[in-house]
Motif scaffolding. Structure first.
Motif, PDB file in Angstrom:
ATOM      1  N   VAL A  53      13.726  15.617 -35.357  1.00 63.61           N
ATOM      2  CA  VAL A  53      13.840  16.606 -36.430  1.00 63.61           C
ATOM      3  C   VAL A  53      12.485  17.253 -36.715  1.00 63.61           C
ATOM      4  O   VAL A  53      12.414  18.450 -37.028  1.00 63.61           O
ATOM      5  N   TYR A  54      11.430  16.491 -36.610  1.00 66.83           N
ATOM      6  CA  TYR A  54      10.095  17.059 -36.849  1.00 66.83           C
ATOM      7  C   TYR A  54       9.778  18.168 -35.850  1.00 66.83           C
ATOM      8  O   TYR A  54       9.230  19.216 -36.225  1.00 66.83           O
ATOM      9  N   PHE A  55      10.142  17.944 -34.581  1.00 63.26           N
ATOM     10  CA  PHE A  55       9.841  18.944 -33.544  1.00 63.26           C
ATOM     11  C   PHE A  55      10.942  19.977 -33.381  1.00 63.26           C
ATOM     12  O   PHE A  55      10.696  21.087 -32.890  1.00 63.26           O
ATOM     13  N   PHE A  56      12.165  19.619 -33.785  1.00 63.08           N
ATOM     14  CA  PHE A  56      13.300  20.552 -33.715  1.00 63.08           C
ATOM     15  C   PHE A  56      13.985  20.561 -35.087  1.00 63.08           C
ATOM     16  O   PHE A  56      14.998  19.893 -35.288  1.00 63.08           O
ATOM     17  N   PRO A  57      13.436  21.307 -36.040  1.00 69.30           N
ATOM     18  CA  PRO A  57      13.849  21.227 -37.445  1.00 69.30           C
ATOM     19  C   PRO A  57      15.338  21.417 -37.698  1.00 69.30           C
ATOM     20  O   PRO A  57      15.895  20.787 -38.605  1.00 69.30           O
ATOM     21  N   ASP A  58      15.995  22.261 -36.927  1.00 69.38           N
ATOM     22  CA  ASP A  58      17.405  22.543 -37.205  1.00 69.38           C
ATOM     23  C   ASP A  58      18.307  21.334 -36.958  1.00 69.38           C
ATOM     24  O   ASP A  58      19.448  21.296 -37.429  1.00 69.38           O
ATOM     25  N   LEU A  59      17.803  20.347 -36.249  1.00 73.07           N
ATOM     26  CA  LEU A  59      18.612  19.156 -35.989  1.00 73.07           C
ATOM     27  C   LEU A  59      18.956  18.388 -37.266  1.00 73.07           C
ATOM     28  O   LEU A  59      19.902  17.610 -37.287  1.00 73.07           O
ATOM     29  N   VAL A  90      15.810  12.732 -42.709  1.00 71.91           N
ATOM     30  CA  VAL A  90      15.158  13.123 -43.961  1.00 71.91           C
ATOM     31  C   VAL A  90      13.642  13.028 -43.823  1.00 71.91           C
ATOM     32  O   VAL A  90      12.902  13.940 -44.229  1.00 71.91           O
ATOM     33  N   ALA A  91      13.157  11.928 -43.243  1.00 77.00           N
ATOM     34  CA  ALA A  91      11.715  11.744 -43.082  1.00 77.00           C
ATOM     35  C   ALA A  91      11.120  12.829 -42.198  1.00 77.00           C
ATOM     36  O   ALA A  91      10.055  13.401 -42.500  1.00 77.00           O
ATOM     37  N   GLY A  92      11.787  13.130 -41.084  1.00 77.78           N
ATOM     38  CA  GLY A  92      11.285  14.152 -40.175  1.00 77.78           C
ATOM     39  C   GLY A  92      11.277  15.532 -40.813  1.00 77.78           C
ATOM     40  O   GLY A  92      10.321  16.304 -40.644  1.00 77.78           O
ATOM     41  N   HIS A  93      12.325  15.850 -41.575  1.00 73.81           N
ATOM     42  CA  HIS A  93      12.401  17.168 -42.206  1.00 73.81           C
ATOM     43  C   HIS A  93      11.326  17.325 -43.278  1.00 73.81           C
ATOM     44  O   HIS A  93      10.630  18.352 -43.319  1.00 73.81           O
TER      45      HIS A  93
END
Length: 326
Positions: A123-129, A207-210
Protein backbone atom coordinates in the motif's frame (compact mmCIF):
# COMPACT_ATOMS: atom_id res chain seq x y z
CA UNK A 1 -37.05 -21.01 67.50
CA UNK A 2 -35.85 -22.97 70.53
CA UNK A 3 -32.18 -23.90 70.77
CA UNK A 4 -32.94 -27.60 70.64
CA UNK A 5 -34.90 -27.19 67.41
CA UNK A 6 -32.13 -25.04 65.93
CA UNK A 7 -29.54 -27.69 66.75
CA UNK A 8 -31.60 -30.54 65.30
CA UNK A 9 -32.21 -28.55 62.12
CA UNK A 10 -28.56 -27.70 61.42
CA UNK A 11 -26.48 -30.33 63.25
CA UNK A 12 -25.85 -32.32 60.08
CA UNK A 13 -24.51 -29.18 58.31
CA UNK A 14 -22.12 -28.45 61.16
CA UNK A 15 -20.81 -32.01 61.25
CA UNK A 16 -20.30 -32.04 57.50
CA UNK A 17 -18.45 -28.72 57.64
CA UNK A 18 -16.21 -29.97 60.46
CA UNK A 19 -15.37 -33.08 58.44
CA UNK A 20 -14.48 -30.88 55.47
CA UNK A 21 -12.32 -28.65 57.68
CA UNK A 22 -10.39 -31.64 58.98
CA UNK A 23 -9.71 -32.79 55.42
CA UNK A 24 -8.54 -29.33 54.36
CA UNK A 25 -6.37 -28.92 57.44
CA UNK A 26 -4.63 -32.18 56.57
CA UNK A 27 -3.84 -30.92 53.08
CA UNK A 28 -6.61 -32.66 51.13
CA UNK A 29 -7.52 -29.79 48.79
CA UNK A 30 -9.49 -31.79 46.21
CA UNK A 31 -12.25 -33.43 48.24
CA UNK A 32 -15.66 -33.40 46.51
CA UNK A 33 -17.13 -31.17 49.21
CA UNK A 34 -14.35 -28.57 48.87
CA UNK A 35 -16.15 -27.07 45.88
CA UNK A 36 -18.92 -25.86 48.22
CA UNK A 37 -16.56 -24.70 50.97
CA UNK A 38 -17.22 -20.97 50.53
CA UNK A 39 -21.00 -21.45 50.68
CA UNK A 40 -20.72 -23.77 53.70
CA UNK A 41 -18.46 -21.27 55.48
CA UNK A 42 -20.94 -18.44 54.94
CA UNK A 43 -23.74 -20.68 56.28
CA UNK A 44 -21.79 -21.37 59.46
CA UNK A 45 -21.23 -17.63 59.97
CA UNK A 46 -24.94 -17.03 59.47
CA UNK A 47 -25.85 -19.73 62.02
CA UNK A 48 -23.39 -18.23 64.52
CA UNK A 49 -24.90 -14.78 64.08
CA UNK A 50 -28.41 -16.17 64.60
CA UNK A 51 -27.36 -18.09 67.71
CA UNK A 52 -25.81 -14.96 69.21
CA UNK A 53 -28.78 -12.80 68.30
CA UNK A 54 -31.24 -15.24 69.88
CA UNK A 55 -29.17 -15.60 73.05
CA UNK A 56 -28.57 -19.33 72.78
CA UNK A 57 -26.31 -21.11 75.27
CA UNK A 58 -22.54 -20.84 75.10
CA UNK A 59 -22.55 -24.64 74.73
CA UNK A 60 -23.80 -23.99 71.20
CA UNK A 61 -22.18 -20.61 70.44
CA UNK A 62 -18.63 -21.60 71.43
CA UNK A 63 -18.39 -24.61 69.07
CA UNK A 64 -19.88 -22.53 66.24
CA UNK A 65 -17.29 -19.83 66.89
CA UNK A 66 -14.54 -22.42 66.69
CA UNK A 67 -15.91 -23.71 63.38
CA UNK A 68 -16.16 -20.16 62.03
CA UNK A 69 -12.58 -19.34 63.08
CA UNK A 70 -11.19 -22.50 61.52
CA UNK A 71 -13.24 -21.85 58.40
CA UNK A 72 -11.91 -18.30 58.23
CA UNK A 73 -8.32 -19.55 58.30
CA UNK A 74 -8.95 -22.07 55.54
CA UNK A 75 -10.93 -19.58 53.45
CA UNK A 76 -8.15 -17.00 53.35
CA UNK A 77 -5.48 -19.67 53.05
CA UNK A 78 -7.27 -20.91 49.94
CA UNK A 79 -7.46 -17.36 48.56
CA UNK A 80 -3.75 -16.80 49.16
CA UNK A 81 -2.92 -20.09 47.43
CA UNK A 82 -5.09 -19.09 44.48
CA UNK A 83 -3.28 -15.75 44.28
CA UNK A 84 0.05 -17.57 44.35
CA UNK A 85 -1.07 -19.85 41.53
CA UNK A 86 -2.15 -16.90 39.40
CA UNK A 87 1.17 -15.15 39.99
CA UNK A 88 3.07 -18.34 39.17
CA UNK A 89 1.17 -18.62 35.88
CA UNK A 90 1.90 -15.01 34.98
CA UNK A 91 5.57 -15.08 35.98
CA UNK A 92 6.47 -18.51 34.62
CA UNK A 93 3.63 -20.73 33.48
CA UNK A 94 2.39 -18.66 30.56
CA UNK A 95 5.77 -17.98 28.89
CA UNK A 96 6.67 -21.67 29.35
CA UNK A 97 3.42 -22.63 27.65
CA UNK A 98 4.10 -20.26 24.74
CA UNK A 99 7.54 -21.80 24.25
CA UNK A 100 6.12 -25.32 24.49
CA UNK A 101 3.69 -24.49 21.67
CA UNK A 102 6.34 -22.75 19.58
CA UNK A 103 5.35 -24.47 16.32
CA UNK A 104 1.81 -23.08 16.41
CA UNK A 105 3.10 -19.72 17.64
CA UNK A 106 5.61 -19.58 14.78
CA UNK A 107 3.02 -20.38 12.09
CA UNK A 108 0.57 -17.88 13.56
CA UNK A 109 3.18 -15.12 13.89
CA UNK A 110 4.53 -15.63 10.37
CA UNK A 111 1.06 -15.45 8.85
CA UNK A 112 -0.12 -12.47 10.89
CA UNK A 113 3.01 -10.32 10.87
CA UNK A 114 3.92 -11.44 7.35
CA UNK A 115 0.60 -10.31 5.89
CA UNK A 116 0.76 -7.09 7.94
CA UNK A 117 4.24 -6.13 6.76
CA UNK A 118 3.62 -7.28 3.18
CA UNK A 119 0.37 -5.37 2.80
CA UNK A 120 1.86 -2.31 4.46
CA UNK A 121 4.70 -2.18 1.94
CA UNK A 122 2.38 -2.79 -1.01
CA UNK A 123 0.00 0.00 0.00
CA UNK A 124 2.88 2.38 0.70
CA UNK A 125 4.26 1.92 -2.82
CA UNK A 126 0.88 1.39 -4.53
CA UNK A 127 -1.52 3.65 -2.60
CA UNK A 128 -4.72 2.65 -4.39
CA UNK A 129 -4.40 -0.89 -3.05
CA UNK A 130 -5.70 0.33 0.32
CA UNK A 131 -9.22 0.43 -1.12
CA UNK A 132 -9.08 -3.29 -1.85
CA UNK A 133 -9.42 -4.02 1.87
CA UNK A 134 -10.59 -0.72 3.43
CA UNK A 135 -13.59 1.36 2.34
CA UNK A 136 -13.16 5.05 1.42
CA UNK A 137 -15.20 6.01 4.50
CA UNK A 138 -12.88 4.03 6.76
CA UNK A 139 -9.83 5.60 5.11
CA UNK A 140 -11.21 9.08 5.78
CA UNK A 141 -11.95 8.17 9.38
CA UNK A 142 -8.44 6.79 9.90
CA UNK A 143 -6.88 9.95 8.47
CA UNK A 144 -8.90 12.02 10.94
CA UNK A 145 -7.86 9.81 13.86
CA UNK A 146 -4.14 10.20 13.13
CA UNK A 147 -4.06 13.77 11.90
CA UNK A 148 -1.19 15.52 13.74
CA UNK A 149 -3.68 18.28 14.62
CA UNK A 150 -6.00 15.84 16.44
CA UNK A 151 -6.60 16.54 20.13
CA UNK A 152 -6.23 12.85 21.05
CA UNK A 153 -4.69 10.29 18.69
CA UNK A 154 -6.40 7.10 17.59
CA UNK A 155 -9.94 8.37 18.25
CA UNK A 156 -12.65 9.29 15.82
CA UNK A 157 -13.47 12.53 17.61
CA UNK A 158 -11.83 14.81 20.15
CA UNK A 159 -12.76 14.11 23.75
CA UNK A 160 -11.66 15.11 27.24
CA UNK A 161 -9.02 13.24 29.19
CA UNK A 162 -11.63 12.37 31.80
CA UNK A 163 -13.14 9.94 29.29
CA UNK A 164 -10.03 7.76 29.01
CA UNK A 165 -11.70 5.13 31.17
CA UNK A 166 -14.49 4.83 28.58
CA UNK A 167 -11.99 4.18 25.82
CA UNK A 168 -10.17 1.75 28.10
CA UNK A 169 -13.36 -0.32 28.32
CA UNK A 170 -13.95 0.00 24.57
CA UNK A 171 -10.44 -1.17 23.73
CA UNK A 172 -10.79 -4.17 26.03
CA UNK A 173 -14.06 -5.29 24.45
CA UNK A 174 -12.85 -4.68 20.90
CA UNK A 175 -9.53 -6.46 21.35
CA UNK A 176 -11.02 -9.40 23.20
CA UNK A 177 -13.60 -9.77 20.44
CA UNK A 178 -10.87 -9.99 17.79
CA UNK A 179 -8.81 -12.43 19.86
CA UNK A 180 -11.75 -14.68 20.69
CA UNK A 181 -12.86 -14.71 17.06
CA UNK A 182 -9.37 -15.72 15.97
CA UNK A 183 -9.18 -18.41 18.67
CA UNK A 184 -12.67 -19.95 18.47
CA UNK A 185 -12.67 -20.16 14.67
CA UNK A 186 -9.86 -22.69 15.03
CA UNK A 187 -12.60 -25.26 15.58
CA UNK A 188 -13.14 -25.10 11.80
CA UNK A 189 -10.11 -27.40 11.45
CA UNK A 190 -7.83 -24.39 11.91
CA UNK A 191 -9.07 -22.65 8.74
CA UNK A 192 -10.93 -19.95 10.65
CA UNK A 193 -7.86 -18.99 12.66
CA UNK A 194 -5.74 -18.88 9.49
CA UNK A 195 -8.29 -16.65 7.80
CA UNK A 196 -8.61 -14.15 10.66
CA UNK A 197 -4.85 -13.97 11.17
CA UNK A 198 -4.38 -13.20 7.48
CA UNK A 199 -7.35 -10.82 7.30
CA UNK A 200 -6.39 -8.82 10.39
CA UNK A 201 -2.81 -8.63 9.15
CA UNK A 202 -4.01 -7.25 5.81
CA UNK A 203 -6.28 -4.68 7.47
CA UNK A 204 -3.68 -3.37 9.91
CA UNK A 205 -0.99 -3.37 7.24
CA UNK A 206 -3.17 -1.48 4.76
CA UNK A 207 -3.96 1.23 7.31
CA UNK A 208 -0.31 1.51 8.37
CA UNK A 209 0.91 1.71 4.78
CA UNK A 210 -1.68 4.31 3.79
CA UNK A 211 -1.11 6.59 6.79
CA UNK A 212 2.65 6.39 6.28
CA UNK A 213 2.22 7.30 2.62
CA UNK A 214 0.03 10.36 3.22
CA UNK A 215 2.38 11.86 5.78
CA UNK A 216 0.71 10.71 9.00
CA UNK A 217 3.32 8.04 9.67
CA UNK A 218 4.85 9.70 12.72
CA UNK A 219 1.55 10.14 14.53
CA UNK A 220 0.41 6.63 13.63
CA UNK A 221 3.60 4.79 14.54
CA UNK A 222 4.17 6.75 17.73
CA UNK A 223 0.59 5.87 18.70
CA UNK A 224 0.78 2.19 17.80
CA UNK A 225 4.25 1.19 18.95
CA UNK A 226 3.51 1.18 22.69
CA UNK A 227 0.36 -0.90 23.05
CA UNK A 228 1.13 -2.80 19.85
CA UNK A 229 3.76 -4.84 21.68
CA UNK A 230 1.03 -6.49 23.76
CA UNK A 231 -1.95 -6.22 21.39
CA UNK A 232 -0.34 -7.62 18.24
CA UNK A 233 1.46 -10.34 20.16
CA UNK A 234 -1.84 -11.29 21.79
CA UNK A 235 -3.56 -11.66 18.41
CA UNK A 236 -0.77 -13.92 17.19
CA UNK A 237 -0.99 -16.03 20.36
CA UNK A 238 -4.78 -16.26 20.05
CA UNK A 239 -4.23 -17.56 16.53
CA UNK A 240 -1.76 -20.13 17.87
CA UNK A 241 -4.36 -21.30 20.39
CA UNK A 242 -6.90 -21.66 17.59
CA UNK A 243 -4.45 -23.56 15.39
CA UNK A 244 -3.83 -25.92 18.32
CA UNK A 245 -7.54 -26.74 18.35
CA UNK A 246 -7.67 -27.18 14.59
CA UNK A 247 -4.65 -29.46 14.49
CA UNK A 248 -6.15 -31.73 17.13
CA UNK A 249 -9.08 -32.28 14.76
CA UNK A 250 -6.93 -32.75 11.68
CA UNK A 251 -4.32 -35.02 13.28
CA UNK A 252 -5.76 -36.57 16.46
CA UNK A 253 -3.28 -39.45 16.35
CA UNK A 254 -4.41 -42.62 18.14
CA UNK A 255 -7.04 -40.70 20.15
CA UNK A 256 -10.66 -40.11 19.13
CA UNK A 257 -11.11 -36.59 17.81
CA UNK A 258 -13.27 -35.60 20.77
CA UNK A 259 -10.58 -36.66 23.24
CA UNK A 260 -7.79 -35.03 21.22
CA UNK A 261 -9.83 -31.81 21.09
CA UNK A 262 -10.47 -31.95 24.84
CA UNK A 263 -6.75 -32.25 25.60
CA UNK A 264 -5.85 -29.51 23.12
CA UNK A 265 -8.51 -27.24 24.58
CA UNK A 266 -6.89 -27.43 28.03
CA UNK A 267 -3.68 -25.98 26.61
CA UNK A 268 -5.46 -23.50 24.33
CA UNK A 269 -7.61 -22.11 27.13
CA UNK A 270 -4.50 -21.50 29.22
CA UNK A 271 -2.96 -19.63 26.29
CA UNK A 272 -6.10 -17.52 26.00
CA UNK A 273 -5.87 -16.63 29.69
CA UNK A 274 -2.44 -15.16 29.00
CA UNK A 275 -3.79 -13.45 25.89
CA UNK A 276 -6.48 -11.75 28.02
CA UNK A 277 -3.78 -10.42 30.33
CA UNK A 278 -1.84 -9.01 27.36
CA UNK A 279 -4.98 -7.37 25.98
CA UNK A 280 -5.78 -5.81 29.33
CA UNK A 281 -2.31 -4.26 29.45
CA UNK A 282 -2.61 -3.15 25.81
CA UNK A 283 -5.95 -1.46 26.44
CA UNK A 284 -4.57 0.42 29.44
CA UNK A 285 -1.55 1.67 27.49
CA UNK A 286 -3.67 2.59 24.47
CA UNK A 287 -6.18 4.59 26.50
CA UNK A 288 -3.83 6.39 28.85
CA UNK A 289 -0.51 6.63 26.99
CA UNK A 290 -0.73 6.02 23.25
CA UNK A 291 -3.48 8.60 22.64
CA UNK A 292 -1.56 11.46 24.30
CA UNK A 293 -0.62 14.12 21.77
CA UNK A 294 1.53 16.20 24.11
CA UNK A 295 4.55 13.90 24.19
CA UNK A 296 7.36 13.94 21.66
CA UNK A 297 7.33 11.10 19.14
CA UNK A 298 10.89 10.14 20.14
CA UNK A 299 9.73 9.54 23.71
CA UNK A 300 6.95 7.25 22.55
CA UNK A 301 9.34 5.39 20.26
CA UNK A 302 11.78 4.79 23.10
CA UNK A 303 9.05 3.58 25.46
CA UNK A 304 7.50 1.47 22.70
CA UNK A 305 10.84 -0.14 21.86
CA UNK A 306 11.31 -0.92 25.55
CA UNK A 307 7.86 -2.54 25.72
CA UNK A 308 8.57 -4.69 22.67
CA UNK A 309 11.88 -5.77 24.23
CA UNK A 310 10.06 -6.54 27.47
CA UNK A 311 7.49 -8.75 25.70
CA UNK A 312 10.18 -10.63 23.78
CA UNK A 313 12.33 -11.17 26.87
CA UNK A 314 9.31 -12.23 28.92
CA UNK A 315 8.14 -14.84 26.42
CA UNK A 316 11.62 -16.20 25.72
CA UNK A 317 13.26 -16.09 29.16
CA UNK A 318 10.65 -15.97 31.94
CA UNK A 319 10.19 -19.25 33.77
CA UNK A 320 13.48 -20.76 32.59
CA UNK A 321 15.21 -20.60 35.94
CA UNK A 322 15.33 -23.72 37.97
CA UNK A 323 13.63 -22.17 40.98
CA UNK A 324 10.84 -20.38 39.08
CA UNK A 325 7.38 -21.05 40.52
CA UNK A 326 5.34 -23.78 38.88
Amino acid sequence: MKQSQFERLHQADWQRFETLLEALEHGKRKTPASETFAADYRRICQHLALAQERGYSSLLIDPLQQLAMRGHQQFYRHRSQLTAQVLAFILAGFPRLVRAQWRFVLVSALLFFGSLIGMGLLVYFFPDLVYSVVTPEQVTEMEGMYDPAAHRLGQAAARGANEDWMMFGYYIMNNIGIAFQTFASGLLFGLGSLFFLFFNGLMIGAVAGHLSGVGFGQTFWSFAIGHGAFELTAIALAGAAGLKLGWSLLAPGPLPRSEALRLAAKTSVQLICGVMLFLLIAAFIEAYWSSMNTLQAQTKYLVGAGLWALVVLYLTLAGRTRHAPD
